[in-house]
Design a protein around this motif. Structure first.
Motif, PDB file in Angstrom:
ATOM      1  N   GLU A 190     -17.106   0.005 -61.097  1.00  0.00           N
ATOM      2  CA  GLU A 190     -15.675  -0.100 -60.767  1.00  0.00           C
ATOM      3  C   GLU A 190     -15.091   1.247 -60.357  1.00  0.00           C
ATOM      4  O   GLU A 190     -13.975   1.316 -59.838  1.00  0.00           O
ATOM      5  CB  GLU A 190     -14.896  -0.655 -61.974  1.00  0.00           C
ATOM      6  CG  GLU A 190     -15.319  -2.039 -62.400  1.00  0.00           C
ATOM      7  CD  GLU A 190     -15.167  -3.059 -61.288  1.00  0.00           C
ATOM      8  OE1 GLU A 190     -14.191  -2.961 -60.531  1.00  0.00           O
ATOM      9  OE2 GLU A 190     -16.058  -3.923 -61.166  1.00  0.00           O
ATOM     10  N   LEU A 191     -15.839   2.313 -60.612  1.00  0.00           N
ATOM     11  CA  LEU A 191     -15.377   3.652 -60.229  1.00  0.00           C
ATOM     12  C   LEU A 191     -16.207   4.244 -59.097  1.00  0.00           C
ATOM     13  O   LEU A 191     -15.831   5.263 -58.519  1.00  0.00           O
ATOM     14  CB  LEU A 191     -15.432   4.596 -61.441  1.00  0.00           C
ATOM     15  CG  LEU A 191     -14.444   4.302 -62.569  1.00  0.00           C
ATOM     16  CD1 LEU A 191     -14.688   5.242 -63.748  1.00  0.00           C
ATOM     17  CD2 LEU A 191     -13.006   4.446 -62.071  1.00  0.00           C
ATOM     18  N   CYS A 192     -17.335   3.632 -58.791  1.00  0.00           N
ATOM     19  CA  CYS A 192     -18.207   4.177 -57.742  1.00  0.00           C
ATOM     20  C   CYS A 192     -17.668   3.809 -56.364  1.00  0.00           C
ATOM     21  O   CYS A 192     -17.370   2.650 -56.088  1.00  0.00           O
ATOM     22  CB  CYS A 192     -19.625   3.636 -57.894  1.00  0.00           C
ATOM     23  SG  CYS A 192     -20.748   4.266 -56.628  1.00  0.00           S
ATOM     24  N   THR A 193     -17.573   4.823 -55.495  1.00  0.00           N
ATOM     25  CA  THR A 193     -17.153   4.583 -54.114  1.00  0.00           C
ATOM     26  C   THR A 193     -18.224   5.059 -53.137  1.00  0.00           C
ATOM     27  O   THR A 193     -17.935   5.257 -51.962  1.00  0.00           O
ATOM     28  CB  THR A 193     -15.840   5.322 -53.807  1.00  0.00           C
ATOM     29  OG1 THR A 193     -16.051   6.724 -54.001  1.00  0.00           O
ATOM     30  CG2 THR A 193     -14.713   4.848 -54.709  1.00  0.00           C
ATOM     31  N   GLU A 194     -19.422   5.266 -53.635  1.00  0.00           N
ATOM     32  CA  GLU A 194     -20.508   5.841 -52.825  1.00  0.00           C
ATOM     33  C   GLU A 194     -20.047   7.152 -52.185  1.00  0.00           C
ATOM     34  O   GLU A 194     -20.508   7.531 -51.120  1.00  0.00           O
ATOM     35  CB  GLU A 194     -20.984   4.848 -51.757  1.00  0.00           C
ATOM     36  CG  GLU A 194     -21.513   3.561 -52.363  1.00  0.00           C
ATOM     37  CD  GLU A 194     -21.913   2.536 -51.332  1.00  0.00           C
ATOM     38  OE1 GLU A 194     -22.396   2.927 -50.261  1.00  0.00           O
ATOM     39  OE2 GLU A 194     -21.749   1.341 -51.615  1.00  0.00           O
ATOM     40  N   CYS A 195     -19.101   7.805 -52.843  1.00  0.00           N
ATOM     41  CA  CYS A 195     -18.521   9.079 -52.398  1.00  0.00           C
ATOM     42  C   CYS A 195     -17.743   8.969 -51.083  1.00  0.00           C
ATOM     43  O   CYS A 195     -17.379   9.998 -50.500  1.00  0.00           O
ATOM     44  CB  CYS A 195     -19.570  10.191 -52.320  1.00  0.00           C
ATOM     45  SG  CYS A 195     -20.131  10.734 -53.964  1.00  0.00           S
ATOM     46  N   VAL A 196     -17.464   7.757 -50.636  1.00  0.00           N
ATOM     47  CA  VAL A 196     -16.659   7.584 -49.421  1.00  0.00           C
ATOM     48  C   VAL A 196     -15.281   8.217 -49.648  1.00  0.00           C
ATOM     49  O   VAL A 196     -14.657   8.045 -50.681  1.00  0.00           O
ATOM     50  CB  VAL A 196     -16.525   6.083 -49.068  1.00  0.00           C
ATOM     51  CG1 VAL A 196     -15.422   5.851 -48.033  1.00  0.00           C
ATOM     52  CG2 VAL A 196     -17.847   5.563 -48.536  1.00  0.00           C
ATOM     53  N   GLY A 197     -14.836   8.959 -48.647  1.00  0.00           N
ATOM     54  CA  GLY A 197     -13.563   9.670 -48.746  1.00  0.00           C
ATOM     55  C   GLY A 197     -13.736  11.118 -49.164  1.00  0.00           C
ATOM     56  O   GLY A 197     -12.850  11.941 -48.936  1.00  0.00           O
ATOM     57  N   PHE A 198     -14.889  11.416 -49.760  1.00  0.00           N
ATOM     58  CA  PHE A 198     -15.123  12.778 -50.261  1.00  0.00           C
ATOM     59  C   PHE A 198     -16.334  13.455 -49.614  1.00  0.00           C
ATOM     60  O   PHE A 198     -16.263  14.612 -49.235  1.00  0.00           O
ATOM     61  CB  PHE A 198     -15.348  12.754 -51.774  1.00  0.00           C
ATOM     62  CG  PHE A 198     -14.107  12.478 -52.572  1.00  0.00           C
ATOM     63  CD1 PHE A 198     -13.234  13.498 -52.899  1.00  0.00           C
ATOM     64  CD2 PHE A 198     -13.812  11.183 -52.981  1.00  0.00           C
ATOM     65  CE1 PHE A 198     -12.079  13.249 -53.624  1.00  0.00           C
ATOM     66  CE2 PHE A 198     -12.663  10.916 -53.710  1.00  0.00           C
ATOM     67  CZ  PHE A 198     -11.794  11.945 -54.036  1.00  0.00           C
ATOM     68  N   HIS A 199     -17.450  12.741 -49.558  1.00  0.00           N
ATOM     69  CA  HIS A 199     -18.700  13.382 -49.142  1.00  0.00           C
ATOM     70  C   HIS A 199     -19.494  12.466 -48.205  1.00  0.00           C
ATOM     71  O   HIS A 199     -19.299  11.252 -48.191  1.00  0.00           O
ATOM     72  CB  HIS A 199     -19.575  13.696 -50.362  1.00  0.00           C
ATOM     73  CG  HIS A 199     -18.890  14.547 -51.381  1.00  0.00           C
ATOM     74  ND1 HIS A 199     -18.635  15.890 -51.193  1.00  0.00           N
ATOM     75  CD2 HIS A 199     -18.400  14.241 -52.613  1.00  0.00           C
ATOM     76  CE1 HIS A 199     -18.018  16.372 -52.261  1.00  0.00           C
ATOM     77  NE2 HIS A 199     -17.865  15.404 -53.136  1.00  0.00           N
ATOM     78  N   ASP A 200     -20.433  13.075 -47.501  1.00  0.00           N
ATOM     79  CA  ASP A 200     -21.223  12.302 -46.541  1.00  0.00           C
ATOM     80  C   ASP A 200     -22.456  11.659 -47.154  1.00  0.00           C
ATOM     81  O   ASP A 200     -23.217  10.978 -46.470  1.00  0.00           O
ATOM     82  CB  ASP A 200     -21.632  13.173 -45.348  1.00  0.00           C
ATOM     83  CG  ASP A 200     -22.540  14.322 -45.758  1.00  0.00           C
ATOM     84  OD1 ASP A 200     -22.744  14.525 -46.970  1.00  0.00           O
ATOM     85  OD2 ASP A 200     -23.053  15.011 -44.861  1.00  0.00           O
ATOM     86  N   GLU A 201     -22.650  11.885 -48.448  1.00  0.00           N
ATOM     87  CA  GLU A 201     -23.714  11.187 -49.157  1.00  0.00           C
ATOM     88  C   GLU A 201     -23.342  11.121 -50.628  1.00  0.00           C
ATOM     89  O   GLU A 201     -22.501  11.899 -51.106  1.00  0.00           O
ATOM     90  CB  GLU A 201     -25.075  11.873 -48.981  1.00  0.00           C
ATOM     91  CG  GLU A 201     -25.174  13.252 -49.591  1.00  0.00           C
ATOM     92  CD  GLU A 201     -26.552  13.865 -49.433  1.00  0.00           C
ATOM     93  OE1 GLU A 201     -27.563  13.151 -49.541  1.00  0.00           O
ATOM     94  OE2 GLU A 201     -26.623  15.085 -49.208  1.00  0.00           O
TER      95      GLU A 201
END
Ligand code: SF4
Length: 99
Positions: free
Chosen positions: A36-47
């Motif tokens: 529920e907290l994981c965004t695959e780092c979308v918005g922050f990082h490229d991986e």
């Protein structure tokens, strides 16, 4: 799709501070990721930052939790309302656009 930590985890803990959403915690057997907290780092990082630092490559996409880029960005904005306007999609901030 959120990222998951497999049973290969050696509990080194290096991934925990790298997550921009504080989604990683120490579980009973291994470290774990709250989907529920994981965004695959979308918005922050490229991986995914956990996958980038994991020494045994056990941070992998969860095939049972497939999500698209738009849904992940919305989650990132919901988790970080103070930064919502700054969270954009680019090759630097989305694994879906990374070269
Ligand atoms: Fe486990 Fe990898 Fe995180 Fe280390 S970096 S705690 S091995 S998931």
């Amino acid at each position: 799709m959120s990222t998951m930590i497999t049973e290969e985890c050696i509990n080194c803990g290096v991934c925990e501070p790298e997550c921009p959403n504080e989604a990683i915690s120490e579980g009973e057997e291994t470290f774990q990721i709250d989907p529920e907290l994981c965004t695959e780092c979308v918005g922050f990082h490229d991986e995914e930052q956990c996958a980038a630092v994991c020494p045994v490559d056990c941070c992998v996409p969860d095939p049972n939790r497939r999500e698209d880029e738009a849904a992940l960005l919305e989650r990132a904005k919901a988790i970080h309302p103070d930064k919502a306007a700054e969270l954009t999609l680019s090759p630097q901030t989305s694994r879906f656009r990374a070269a």
